[in-house]
Design a protein around this motif. Sequence first.
Motif, mmCIF file in Angstrom:
data_model
loop_
_atom_site.group_PDB
_atom_site.id
_atom_site.type_symbol
_atom_site.label_atom_id
_atom_site.label_comp_id
_atom_site.label_asym_id
_atom_site.label_seq_id
_atom_site.Cartn_x
_atom_site.Cartn_y
_atom_site.Cartn_z
ATOM 1 N N THR A 39 -3.135 -8.140 5.286
ATOM 2 C CA THR A 39 -1.176 -8.005 4.125
ATOM 3 C C THR A 39 -1.415 -6.545 3.163
ATOM 4 O OG1 THR A 39 -2.084 -9.376 2.760
ATOM 5 C CG2 THR A 39 -0.637 -10.920 4.281
ATOM 6 N N PHE A 40 -0.357 -6.492 2.985
ATOM 7 C CA PHE A 40 -0.597 -4.885 2.274
ATOM 8 C C PHE A 40 0.191 -5.391 0.484
ATOM 9 C CE2 PHE A 40 -0.673 -3.935 6.186
ATOM 10 C CZ PHE A 40 -1.459 -2.763 6.438
ATOM 11 N N ALA A 41 -0.280 -4.581 -0.912
ATOM 12 C CA ALA A 41 0.608 -4.773 -1.890
ATOM 13 C C ALA A 41 0.125 -3.479 -2.980
ATOM 14 C CB ALA A 41 -0.015 -5.482 -2.676
ATOM 15 N N GLY A 42 1.241 -2.875 -3.749
ATOM 16 C CA GLY A 42 0.589 -2.366 -4.098
ATOM 17 C C GLY A 42 -0.193 -2.906 -5.750
ATOM 18 N N GLN A 43 -0.944 -1.755 -6.384
ATOM 19 C CA GLN A 43 -2.118 -2.216 -7.545
ATOM 20 C C GLN A 43 -1.648 -0.958 -8.104
ATOM 21 O OE1 GLN A 43 -5.764 -1.916 -6.078
ATOM 22 N NE2 GLN A 43 -5.778 -3.739 -6.387
ATOM 23 N N ASN A 44 -1.249 -2.196 -9.784
ATOM 24 C CA ASN A 44 -1.053 -0.877 -10.968
ATOM 25 C C ASN A 44 -0.380 0.011 -10.710
ATOM 26 O OD1 ASN A 44 -3.893 -2.450 -12.266
ATOM 27 N ND2 ASN A 44 -5.083 -1.037 -11.027
ATOM 28 N N THR A 50 8.066 1.342 -7.344
ATOM 29 C CA THR A 50 7.661 -0.074 -6.329
ATOM 30 C C THR A 50 7.170 -0.095 -5.111
ATOM 31 O OG1 THR A 50 10.358 -0.021 -5.307
ATOM 32 C CG2 THR A 50 9.858 -1.004 -7.143
ATOM 33 N N LEU A 51 6.853 -0.398 -4.300
ATOM 34 C CA LEU A 51 6.133 -0.990 -3.291
ATOM 35 C C LEU A 51 6.526 -1.722 -2.307
ATOM 36 C CD1 LEU A 51 4.060 1.468 -1.305
ATOM 37 C CD2 LEU A 51 2.280 0.312 -2.686
ATOM 38 N N ALA A 52 6.809 -1.674 -0.747
ATOM 39 C CA ALA A 52 7.400 -2.115 0.209
ATOM 40 C C ALA A 52 6.738 -1.640 1.369
ATOM 41 C CB ALA A 52 8.927 -1.830 0.546
ATOM 42 N N PHE A 53 5.880 -2.806 2.028
ATOM 43 C CA PHE A 53 5.886 -2.283 3.715
ATOM 44 C C PHE A 53 5.983 -3.167 4.472
ATOM 45 C CE2 PHE A 53 1.974 -2.600 0.153
ATOM 46 C CZ PHE A 53 1.514 -1.241 0.354
ATOM 47 N N SER A 54 6.379 -2.299 5.418
ATOM 48 C CA SER A 54 7.162 -2.958 6.940
ATOM 49 C C SER A 54 6.242 -2.280 7.949
ATOM 50 C CB SER A 54 8.762 -2.213 6.886
ATOM 51 O OG SER A 54 9.108 -2.814 8.114
ATOM 52 N N PRO A 55 5.539 -2.942 8.807
ATOM 53 C CA PRO A 55 5.455 -4.460 8.229
ATOM 54 C C PRO A 55 4.722 -5.050 7.332
ATOM 55 C CG PRO A 55 4.230 -4.314 10.061
ATOM 56 C CD PRO A 55 5.489 -3.163 9.656
ATOM 57 N N ALA A 56 5.448 -6.435 6.831
ATOM 58 C CA ALA A 56 4.129 -6.436 5.705
ATOM 59 C C ALA A 56 2.670 -7.250 6.064
ATOM 60 C CB ALA A 56 5.215 -7.694 4.393
ATOM 61 N N THR A 57 3.103 -7.759 7.432
ATOM 62 C CA THR A 57 1.586 -7.844 7.639
ATOM 63 C C THR A 57 1.139 -7.548 9.488
ATOM 64 O OG1 THR A 57 1.499 -10.669 6.723
ATOM 65 C CG2 THR A 57 0.295 -10.443 8.100
ATOM 66 N N LEU A 58 0.402 -6.895 9.425
ATOM 67 C CA LEU A 58 -0.250 -6.477 10.056
ATOM 68 C C LEU A 58 -1.402 -7.647 11.017
ATOM 69 C CD1 LEU A 58 -2.057 -2.744 9.881
ATOM 70 C CD2 LEU A 58 0.800 -3.397 11.103
ATOM 71 N N SER A 59 -0.592 -7.973 12.402
ATOM 72 C CA SER A 59 -1.360 -9.017 13.625
ATOM 73 C C SER A 59 -1.876 -8.821 14.757
ATOM 74 C CB SER A 59 -0.478 -10.569 13.142
ATOM 75 O OG SER A 59 0.167 -10.926 12.157
ATOM 76 N N GLY A 60 -3.103 -9.460 15.074
ATOM 77 C CA GLY A 60 -3.460 -9.513 16.389
ATOM 78 C C GLY A 60 -3.852 -7.479 16.454
ATOM 79 N N TYR A 80 1.884 10.819 -10.577
ATOM 80 C CA TYR A 80 1.632 9.495 -10.659
ATOM 81 C C TYR A 80 0.338 9.199 -9.901
ATOM 82 C CZ TYR A 80 5.616 8.402 -13.626
ATOM 83 O OH TYR A 80 5.887 8.870 -14.425
ATOM 84 N N THR A 81 -0.975 8.635 -9.937
ATOM 85 C CA THR A 81 -1.716 7.967 -8.550
ATOM 86 C C THR A 81 -1.194 6.399 -8.566
ATOM 87 O OG1 THR A 81 -3.540 9.397 -9.680
ATOM 88 C CG2 THR A 81 -3.901 7.183 -8.075
ATOM 89 N N ILE A 82 -1.164 6.012 -7.418
ATOM 90 C CA ILE A 82 -0.715 4.589 -6.442
ATOM 91 C C ILE A 82 -1.980 4.351 -5.572
ATOM 92 C CG2 ILE A 82 1.571 3.295 -5.370
ATOM 93 C CD1 ILE A 82 2.423 5.359 -7.510
ATOM 94 N N THR A 83 -1.892 2.594 -5.939
ATOM 95 C CA THR A 83 -3.246 2.216 -5.559
ATOM 96 C C THR A 83 -2.464 1.633 -4.340
ATOM 97 O OG1 THR A 83 -4.539 2.725 -7.415
ATOM 98 C CG2 THR A 83 -5.192 0.966 -5.103
ATOM 99 N N LEU A 84 -2.612 1.754 -2.929
ATOM 100 C CA LEU A 84 -2.648 0.720 -1.968
ATOM 101 C C LEU A 84 -3.462 -0.465 -2.045
ATOM 102 C CD1 LEU A 84 -0.923 3.462 -1.689
ATOM 103 C CD2 LEU A 84 -0.022 2.438 0.431
ATOM 104 N N ARG A 85 -3.625 -1.592 -1.446
ATOM 105 C CA ARG A 85 -4.344 -2.687 -0.910
ATOM 106 C C ARG A 85 -4.210 -2.995 0.168
ATOM 107 N NH1 ARG A 85 -8.622 -5.302 -4.093
ATOM 108 N NH2 ARG A 85 -9.371 -7.475 -3.174
ATOM 109 N N ALA A 86 -5.449 -3.355 0.605
ATOM 110 C CA ALA A 86 -4.933 -4.590 2.270
ATOM 111 C C ALA A 86 -5.765 -5.379 2.169
ATOM 112 C CB ALA A 86 -5.370 -3.298 3.249
#
Length: 166
Positions: A39-44, A50-60, A80-86
């Motif tokens: 799964t993915f999210a943005g931090q701080n 805003t940050l959105a992921f498509s798809p929000a979850t990677l499977s298989g 700006y420095t954006i942090t992406l988290r998996a």
Amino acid sequence: PPVGITMTLNPVTTSVNVSGSVQNTVTITRNGGFTNDITFAGQNLPNGITLAFSPATLSGAATTTQATISAGPNVAPGLYTITLRADGVGSLVSTTATLNMTVIAPLSFSVALVSSTISIAAGGTGSITANLTRNGGFTGAVNLAVSGLPLGVTATVTPAAATGNT
């Protein structure tokens, strides 16, 4: 290799207009036989970004997602420095990547008259200067016209398409 994941961004630097959005490709590499969903999210995130992921979850065997980064109308232009988290679902496996993003002011201009009144004798002529203020790197021509003149008064704008600041 140890069990884990790595994340790469393409591109690693980007720009977006105020009230706009941009997409980046996020690629995940699974290490050491790691097979859990991710799964993915943005931090701080700064206010208004805003940050959105498509798809929000990677499977298989899936390895890529699209990150859409949006800058709201009240975000100040700047870097700006954006942090992406998996995160590996059901595990302690996680990773982050940073994205440098420049928020750009929208292209715009404003017009201000040097004086708000002009006195012209009957049958005479006069002139008034308009100053243009350009914002967000706007360099295009600005088409000018005069409206609302009293009966019998005419106006000519020179140049009609201003490329400078007056």
